[in-house]
Design a protein around this motif. Structure first.
Motif, PDB file in Angstrom:
ATOM      1  N   PRO A 170       0.798  -1.230   0.000  1.00  0.00           N
ATOM      2  CA  PRO A 170       0.000   0.000   0.000  1.00  0.00           C
ATOM      3  C   PRO A 170       0.833   1.285   0.000  1.00  0.00           C
ATOM      4  O   PRO A 170       0.461   2.264  -0.644  1.00  0.00           O
ATOM      5  CB  PRO A 170      -0.845  -0.091   1.271  1.00  0.00           C
ATOM      6  CG  PRO A 170      -0.641  -1.442   1.831  1.00  0.00           C
ATOM      7  CD  PRO A 170       0.495  -2.100   1.115  1.00  0.00           C
ATOM      8  N   ALA A 171       1.942   1.279   0.717  1.00  0.00           N
ATOM      9  CA  ALA A 171       2.766   2.498   0.785  1.00  0.00           C
ATOM     10  C   ALA A 171       3.742   2.607  -0.379  1.00  0.00           C
ATOM     11  O   ALA A 171       4.177   3.705  -0.716  1.00  0.00           O
ATOM     12  CB  ALA A 171       3.528   2.536   2.106  1.00  0.00           C
ATOM     13  N   LEU A 172       4.100   1.471  -0.992  1.00  0.00           N
ATOM     14  CA  LEU A 172       5.088   1.461  -2.079  1.00  0.00           C
ATOM     15  C   LEU A 172       4.590   0.618  -3.264  1.00  0.00           C
ATOM     16  O   LEU A 172       5.225  -0.355  -3.658  1.00  0.00           O
ATOM     17  CB  LEU A 172       6.419   0.893  -1.571  1.00  0.00           C
ATOM     18  CG  LEU A 172       7.074   1.635  -0.421  1.00  0.00           C
ATOM     19  CD1 LEU A 172       8.182   0.792   0.193  1.00  0.00           C
ATOM     20  CD2 LEU A 172       7.615   2.965  -0.906  1.00  0.00           C
ATOM     21  N   PRO A 173       3.453   0.975  -3.844  1.00  0.00           N
ATOM     22  CA  PRO A 173       2.860   0.112  -4.869  1.00  0.00           C
ATOM     23  C   PRO A 173       3.706  -0.068  -6.126  1.00  0.00           C
ATOM     24  O   PRO A 173       3.571  -1.086  -6.802  1.00  0.00           O
ATOM     25  CB  PRO A 173       1.529   0.808  -5.191  1.00  0.00           C
ATOM     26  CG  PRO A 173       1.725   2.224  -4.787  1.00  0.00           C
ATOM     27  CD  PRO A 173       2.689   2.190  -3.628  1.00  0.00           C
ATOM     28  N   LYS A 174       4.571   0.886  -6.415  1.00  0.00           N
ATOM     29  CA  LYS A 174       5.434   0.767  -7.597  1.00  0.00           C
ATOM     30  C   LYS A 174       6.731   0.019  -7.292  1.00  0.00           C
ATOM     31  O   LYS A 174       7.426  -0.393  -8.205  1.00  0.00           O
ATOM     32  CB  LYS A 174       5.778   2.157  -8.138  1.00  0.00           C
ATOM     33  CG  LYS A 174       4.608   2.854  -8.784  1.00  0.00           C
ATOM     34  CD  LYS A 174       4.833   4.298  -9.169  1.00  0.00           C
ATOM     35  CE  LYS A 174       6.187   4.682  -9.618  1.00  0.00           C
ATOM     36  NZ  LYS A 174       6.318   6.098  -9.992  1.00  0.00           N
ATOM     37  N   TYR A 175       7.065  -0.148  -6.003  1.00  0.00           N
ATOM     38  CA  TYR A 175       8.381  -0.672  -5.643  1.00  0.00           C
ATOM     39  C   TYR A 175       8.365  -2.001  -4.898  1.00  0.00           C
ATOM     40  O   TYR A 175       9.408  -2.589  -4.668  1.00  0.00           O
ATOM     41  CB  TYR A 175       9.133   0.363  -4.802  1.00  0.00           C
ATOM     42  CG  TYR A 175       9.312   1.678  -5.519  1.00  0.00           C
ATOM     43  CD1 TYR A 175      10.111   1.765  -6.650  1.00  0.00           C
ATOM     44  CD2 TYR A 175       8.657   2.821  -5.085  1.00  0.00           C
ATOM     45  CE1 TYR A 175      10.268   2.954  -7.321  1.00  0.00           C
ATOM     46  CE2 TYR A 175       8.818   4.026  -5.761  1.00  0.00           C
ATOM     47  CZ  TYR A 175       9.616   4.088  -6.875  1.00  0.00           C
ATOM     48  OH  TYR A 175       9.768   5.258  -7.547  1.00  0.00           O
ATOM     49  N   ASP A 176       7.201  -2.471  -4.468  1.00  0.00           N
ATOM     50  CA  ASP A 176       7.113  -3.723  -3.706  1.00  0.00           C
ATOM     51  C   ASP A 176       5.869  -4.471  -4.179  1.00  0.00           C
ATOM     52  O   ASP A 176       4.738  -4.078  -3.867  1.00  0.00           O
ATOM     53  CB  ASP A 176       7.048  -3.425  -2.210  1.00  0.00           C
ATOM     54  CG  ASP A 176       7.106  -4.679  -1.339  1.00  0.00           C
ATOM     55  OD1 ASP A 176       6.984  -5.802  -1.871  1.00  0.00           O
ATOM     56  OD2 ASP A 176       7.254  -4.514  -0.114  1.00  0.00           O
ATOM     57  N   ILE A 177       6.082  -5.544  -4.940  1.00  0.00           N
ATOM     58  CA  ILE A 177       4.986  -6.299  -5.531  1.00  0.00           C
ATOM     59  C   ILE A 177       5.173  -7.779  -5.196  1.00  0.00           C
ATOM     60  O   ILE A 177       6.246  -8.343  -5.442  1.00  0.00           O
ATOM     61  CB  ILE A 177       4.950  -6.120  -7.065  1.00  0.00           C
ATOM     62  CG1 ILE A 177       4.838  -4.639  -7.435  1.00  0.00           C
ATOM     63  CG2 ILE A 177       3.823  -6.936  -7.677  1.00  0.00           C
ATOM     64  CD1 ILE A 177       5.050  -4.354  -8.909  1.00  0.00           C
ATOM     65  N   LEU A 178       4.150  -8.398  -4.651  1.00  0.00           N
ATOM     66  CA  LEU A 178       4.173  -9.823  -4.352  1.00  0.00           C
ATOM     67  C   LEU A 178       3.299 -10.545  -5.380  1.00  0.00           C
ATOM     68  O   LEU A 178       2.149 -10.140  -5.610  1.00  0.00           O
ATOM     69  CB  LEU A 178       3.667 -10.102  -2.940  1.00  0.00           C
ATOM     70  CG  LEU A 178       3.660 -11.557  -2.511  1.00  0.00           C
ATOM     71  CD1 LEU A 178       5.083 -12.132  -2.463  1.00  0.00           C
ATOM     72  CD2 LEU A 178       2.964 -11.717  -1.172  1.00  0.00           C
ATOM     73  N   ILE A 179       3.851 -11.590  -5.967  1.00  0.00           N
ATOM     74  CA  ILE A 179       3.114 -12.410  -6.933  1.00  0.00           C
ATOM     75  C   ILE A 179       3.019 -13.806  -6.343  1.00  0.00           C
ATOM     76  O   ILE A 179       4.037 -14.476  -6.154  1.00  0.00           O
ATOM     77  CB  ILE A 179       3.851 -12.466  -8.293  1.00  0.00           C
ATOM     78  CG1 ILE A 179       4.144 -11.061  -8.818  1.00  0.00           C
ATOM     79  CG2 ILE A 179       3.057 -13.291  -9.305  1.00  0.00           C
ATOM     80  CD1 ILE A 179       5.141 -11.040  -9.963  1.00  0.00           C
ATOM     81  N   ASN A 180       1.810 -14.237  -6.047  1.00  0.00           N
ATOM     82  CA  ASN A 180       1.600 -15.583  -5.530  1.00  0.00           C
ATOM     83  C   ASN A 180       1.278 -16.517  -6.696  1.00  0.00           C
ATOM     84  O   ASN A 180       0.593 -16.116  -7.629  1.00  0.00           O
ATOM     85  CB  ASN A 180       0.450 -15.617  -4.519  1.00  0.00           C
ATOM     86  CG  ASN A 180       0.848 -15.039  -3.189  1.00  0.00           C
ATOM     87  OD1 ASN A 180       1.846 -15.457  -2.603  1.00  0.00           O
ATOM     88  ND2 ASN A 180       0.096 -14.045  -2.722  1.00  0.00           N
ATOM     89  N   PRO A 181       1.778 -17.757  -6.636  1.00  0.00           N
ATOM     90  CA  PRO A 181       1.387 -18.706  -7.682  1.00  0.00           C
ATOM     91  C   PRO A 181      -0.098 -19.001  -7.619  1.00  0.00           C
ATOM     92  O   PRO A 181      -0.731 -18.828  -6.571  1.00  0.00           O
ATOM     93  CB  PRO A 181       2.241 -19.946  -7.385  1.00  0.00           C
ATOM     94  CG  PRO A 181       2.648 -19.810  -5.963  1.00  0.00           C
ATOM     95  CD  PRO A 181       2.651 -18.348  -5.636  1.00  0.00           C
ATOM     96  N   ALA A 182      -0.661 -19.443  -8.725  1.00  0.00           N
ATOM     97  CA  ALA A 182      -2.098 -19.688  -8.809  1.00  0.00           C
ATOM     98  C   ALA A 182      -2.596 -20.641  -7.735  1.00  0.00           C
ATOM     99  O   ALA A 182      -3.688 -20.460  -7.210  1.00  0.00           O
ATOM    100  CB  ALA A 182      -2.461 -20.221 -10.194  1.00  0.00           C
ATOM    101  N   SER A 183      -1.793 -21.617  -7.360  1.00  0.00           N
ATOM    102  CA  SER A 183      -2.235 -22.606  -6.375  1.00  0.00           C
ATOM    103  C   SER A 183      -2.377 -22.041  -4.968  1.00  0.00           C
ATOM    104  O   SER A 183      -3.025 -22.633  -4.133  1.00  0.00           O
ATOM    105  CB  SER A 183      -1.275 -23.791  -6.361  1.00  0.00           C
ATOM    106  OG  SER A 183       0.025 -23.355  -6.002  1.00  0.00           O
TER     107      SER A 183
END
Length: 185
Positions: A170-183
């Motif tokens: 929320p505070a760093l939307p352009k710099y911290d992104i988590l991608i979870n696998p579909a499962s």
């Protein structure tokens, strides 16, 4: 003076082990080239390392090919998370903070290694790159002859599906992104 062909580098530094991998591409530096290099790095890990990895944390500059808004890059990163079945946390260095990015220091060392050398062909370029050292280790140097297309982007509907897979801080939307696998998403 030097190679008539043009080669673009993609470097990956493992900050814990100091292992450096440099892939030179004979095509364009695109989102697909970068993600293919990351996937090759994953394949290079042994099964024990893969099993011990609960989450990949990848720190990158926010360059045009790999930014947190680049549709094709994010699409391919979601595919990679699904393929390896591990969460991927993407952390971006803020603009003008190159000095904190270890790969930028590697490029400086490579330039010093090449200083004054006539890179007359790809073999010479690769052999000289293999001679450099980063924290006492020689890099793994590879050549990719895969041809990459420039300008690939996703439409709004496809990108909306990708965005639904991303958890932006929320505070760093352009710099911290988590991608979870579909499962696990």
């Amino acid at each position: 003076m030097g190679c008539k062909e043009k080669y673009v580098p993609c470097g990956i530094v493992d900050e814990e082990s100091a292992e450096l991998t440099i892939t030179f591409g004979s095509s364009y530096k695109t989102s697909d080239f970068i993600v293919d290099a990351l996937e090759a790095q994953w394949h290079a890990l042994d099964d024990q390392e893969k099993a011990a990895t609960s989450r990949l944390q990848i720190k990158m500059d926010n360059g045009p090919e790999s930014s947190g808004r680049r549709t094709q890059f994010l699409h391919r990163m979601v595919q990679l998370a699904d393929y390896i079945n591990k969460p991927i946390q993407r952390l971006y260095y803020p603009p003008y903070h190159r000095k904190y990015n270890p790969i930028e220091r590697c490029w400086g060392i490579l330039e010093l290694q090449w200083n004054g050398t006539k890179l007359i062909d790809v073999e010479t370029m690769i052999e000289w790159a293999k001679r450099m050292t980063w924290k006492g280790l020689h890099p793994v140097v590879e050549l990719s002859r895969k041809v990459y297309q420039k300008g690939i982007s996703l439409g709004k509907a496809a990108m909306q599906a990708v965005e639904e897979r991303l958890e932006r801080h929320p505070a760093l939307p352009k710099y911290d992104i988590l991608i979870n696998p579909a499962s696990t998403s």
